[in-house]
Design a protein around this motif. Structure first.
Motif, PDB file in Angstrom:
ATOM      1  N   ALA A  84       3.161 -54.157  59.885  1.00  0.00           N
ATOM      2  CA  ALA A  84       3.914 -54.372  60.981  1.00  0.00           C
ATOM      3  C   ALA A  84       5.353 -55.017  60.698  1.00  0.00           C
ATOM      4  N   THR A  85       5.684 -55.396  59.484  1.00  0.00           N
ATOM      5  CA  THR A  85       6.873 -55.869  59.053  1.00  0.00           C
ATOM      6  C   THR A  85       7.413 -55.159  58.194  1.00  0.00           C
ATOM      7  N   GLY A  86       6.578 -54.206  57.588  1.00  0.00           N
ATOM      8  CA  GLY A  86       7.473 -52.968  56.567  1.00  0.00           C
ATOM      9  C   GLY A  86       7.344 -53.641  55.230  1.00  0.00           C
ATOM     10  N   GLU A  87       6.640 -54.737  55.043  1.00  0.00           N
ATOM     11  CA  GLU A  87       6.417 -54.968  53.511  1.00  0.00           C
ATOM     12  C   GLU A  87       5.482 -54.247  52.967  1.00  0.00           C
ATOM     13  N   TRP A  88       4.594 -53.272  53.649  1.00  0.00           N
ATOM     14  CA  TRP A  88       3.885 -52.080  53.235  1.00  0.00           C
ATOM     15  C   TRP A  88       4.056 -50.797  54.147  1.00  0.00           C
ATOM     16  N   PHE A  89       3.936 -49.688  53.412  1.00  0.00           N
ATOM     17  CA  PHE A  89       4.053 -48.490  54.259  1.00  0.00           C
ATOM     18  C   PHE A  89       2.672 -48.023  54.159  1.00  0.00           C
ATOM     19  N   GLY A  90       2.284 -47.267  55.464  1.00  0.00           N
ATOM     20  CA  GLY A  90       1.200 -46.610  55.517  1.00  0.00           C
ATOM     21  C   GLY A  90       1.153 -44.965  55.546  1.00  0.00           C
ATOM     22  N   ALA A  91       0.042 -44.268  55.020  1.00  0.00           N
ATOM     23  CA  ALA A  91       0.041 -42.967  55.285  1.00  0.00           C
ATOM     24  C   ALA A  91      -1.186 -42.430  55.596  1.00  0.00           C
ATOM     25  N   TYR A  92      -1.561 -41.163  56.187  1.00  0.00           N
ATOM     26  CA  TYR A  92      -2.578 -40.805  56.583  1.00  0.00           C
ATOM     27  C   TYR A  92      -3.077 -39.613  56.044  1.00  0.00           C
ATOM     28  N   ALA A  93      -4.187 -39.323  55.360  1.00  0.00           N
ATOM     29  CA  ALA A  93      -4.656 -38.402  54.491  1.00  0.00           C
ATOM     30  C   ALA A  93      -5.969 -37.766  55.192  1.00  0.00           C
ATOM     31  N   LEU A  94      -5.617 -36.623  55.875  1.00  0.00           N
ATOM     32  CA  LEU A  94      -6.598 -36.005  56.708  1.00  0.00           C
ATOM     33  C   LEU A  94      -6.620 -34.514  56.295  1.00  0.00           C
TER      34      LEU A  94
END
Length: 601
Positions: free
Chosen positions: A142-152
């Protein structure tokens, strides 16, 4: 909130069989002061951090994308929809749409990175995670400390997402899984810290979802950055998993529930993708009219030529329609979530069910608005002429970036078929009464039409009657098709595509009329003169599309007397009593856009 819930909120798909009052829909003119402040804040961020750096984004400056994403996190934009207890702002669904819309118009590259992180990268944990998973991961995302990705997606599993070959094998002690497989087209793969990964356990029918932290020493390998037509600064790579160990507690939801997570993530992604295309349409239209006002040929600004006015009018009208329909659906979702929470559902359950309820509308919007931005950018290039084909002007990049919108979040072909298929399933479950209205239309075809002269003295009286008739076209075609093909209807893809175009135009045209009617009642018709023109123009175009697809549908499965009767009914249902002067409508709309030197609505 109680005031909001006093109105009747139609269930998803019921717009086809129930009348909606203009007072009961939400429009962009209904934004609260808080929502306006958020919109203005995002526009300022976009103008400061994204627009001036278009050349760097186009040069595939992935470090810039990551840097601006972190700044978006600092502003709170990454956590707009995340509950406050997990580091977010906890704002409603409409507000999340606003942020997605206005932050996405700088470049398709940033739009893709933002959407992949806030939507399919964060949302599955927020909605399906355990309390421990949410506490561990969501605040960082939520804060941008980490970024997410979606592997489908996999090489052999695109639209058929549940056919993936990536395997998850449980360890002997039951404490972890080993993941083996290949994923492709993974947005944010280059700079993310965490993947939402889908894999199959043994021979399960459905895939399972896992949260996997990106540790390159744990059997994770990244492919090279993909060379793409557009969205150049969006990091897109293949991801390979080789005996990647993931703790068993990192399974998201339950075993075999990954397909459900994927589908619900796509529902939310689809309506947000529609929002992400809206301000891009405004900016393209504005850029096009500014060039048209400055560019002279034969000693005349090209904006004075009828051919250019036609383009500007259609570009503006389609954008206005997209705004109208997107926020109508967004508020329906927000209200449905509030209703479920009020009845005792958790926030997770309420949001999941609230969005799922309007999956039909989400698919409709994804198709309609993604195609409108592509057409808008294409016409923008045409207005620029030879200069539009040059990388030195923004139209070229806008066109390339727009092209992906018709592919991701489910191709438009898939979404067209889904919209009709989901509607039929809702009818079979009793959630939408299609049978009764369809039978009423069939009876009407057998009866004698009325020859009375209708009263069209009120604003949009004929237009609303026309929308009601377009609904009859869909019910006539869909009712006869279901009767003929039954459970085999899914195999009639060309018929489904045609029927879906009818459904799409009904929703978009009705939404545009309702927004304009509501604003005319509260602000006065004089203030809405051009919006009235756009609503009439959009409906006229919609009628033409419905007529074409209705005819194609009928002659594809009906024969003899049935075909003749249905074609006669179609002719009756798409006939105006008083045809609008389309040329004058376009002139009026174009003159407004030209005079304001921007998209002004």
């Amino acid at each position: 909130m109680e005031t909001q819930l006093e109105k009747e909120i139609l269930r998803g798909g019921q717009f086809l069989v129930k009348e909606t009052k203009c007072e009961d829909i939400f429009t962009p003119e209904d934004f609260s002061e808080e929502q306006k402040m958020m919109r203005d804040s995002v526009i300022e961020f976009n103008d400061r951090e994204i627009i001036p750096h278009r050349d760097r984004f186009e040069a595939k400056d992935y470090a810039l994308t990551e840097e601006v994403m972190r700044k978006a996190g600092d502003m709170g934009f990454l956590g707009v929809s995340v509950p406050e207890e997990y580091g977010g702002l906890g704002m409603g669904f409409v507000s999340t749409m606003i942020v997605c819309e206005y932050i996405s118009s700088g470049t398709g590259s940033f739009s893709t990175a933002f959407g992949a992180h806030t939507g399919i990268g964060t949302m599955p944990i927020t909605l399906y995670g355990t309390e421990e998973q949410k506490q561990k991961y969501v605040p960082r995302l939520a804060t941008g400390e980490w970024f997410g990705a979606y592997a489908l997606t996999e090489p052999g599993a695109g639209s058929d997402a549940n056919s993936g070959k990536t395997i998850a094998t449980l360890s002997e002690d039951g404490k972890s899984y080993k993941i083996n497989g290949q994923k492709m087209w993974i947005s944010n793969a280059g700079f993310c810290q965490m993947f939402i990964v889908f894999a199959r356990i043994e021979n399960d029918k459905n895939i399972t979802c896992f949260i996997i932290e990106k540790d390159l020493n744990n059997g994770i390998t990244l492919g090279e950055e993909e060379h793409k037509l557009g969205i150049h600064a969006s990091s897109t790579r293949q991801v390979f998993f080789s005996d990647t160990v993931v703790p068993a507690e990192n399974m998201l939801a339950g075993r075999g529930e990954g397909f459900k997570i994927a589908m619900n993530a796509l529902n939310i992604g689809r309506i947000k993708l529609a929002a992400a295309c809206l301000d891009s349409q405004r900016r393209v239209t504005t850029t096009a009219v500014q060039y048209a006002n400055e560019r002279k040929q034969f000693n005349t600004p090209i904006s004075d030529f009828g051919a250019i006015k036609l383009k500007l009018a259609e570009m503006a009208t389609n954008c206005y329609a997209g705004e109208s329909a997107s926020y109508r659906a967004a508020k329906n979702i927000e209200d449905r979530i509030a209703m479920r929470e009020a009845s005792g559902n958790s926030h997770q359950e309420a949001e999941l069910k609230g969005v799922e309820e309007y999956a039909i509308e989400c698919s409709i919007l994804k198709v309609a608005v993604s195609e409108d931005i592509q057409h808008c950018a294409d016409e923008g290039i045409q207005i620029f002429g030879g200069m539009g084909f040059s990388k030195d002007t923004p139209m070229e990049a806008a066109w390339r970036d727009a092209r992906i919108a018709r592919i991701y979040e489910g191709t438009n072909e898939i979404n067209r078929m889904l919209s009709v298929g989901m509607l039929v399933k809702k009818a079979m479950k009793g959630h939408v009464d299609l049978l009764g209205p369809a039978q009423a239309v069939a009876d009407e075809l057998m009866g004698i039409p009325s020859f009375e002269t209708p009263d069209y003295s009120e604003l949009f009286a004929e237009e609303k009657e026309m929308v009601a008739k377009l609904k009859k076209v869909f019910l006539m075609v869909a009712g006869a098709a279901v009767q003929k093909f039954g459970p085999d209807l899914d195999g009639q893809q060309q018929l489904l595509l045609a029927a879906s175009d009818i459904l799409i135009e009904i929703y978009m045209a009705e939404s545009t009329l309702l927004r304009t009617e509501k604003n005319a009642k509260r602000f006065g018709e004089a203030s809405q003169e051009i919006q009235i023109a756009m609503a009439k123009l959009y409906l006229y175009n919609a009628v033409s599309i419905v007529e074409k697809n209705g005819k194609e549908s009928i002659i594809s499965f009906a024969e003899g007397d049935e075909q003749r009767m249905m074609l006669m009914g179609l002719k009756r249902f798409v006939k105006y009593t008083n045809y609008p002067d389309i040329v004058d409508l376009r002139k009026a709309i174009a003159e407004k856009v030209k005079g304001e030197n921007k998209y002004p609505f």
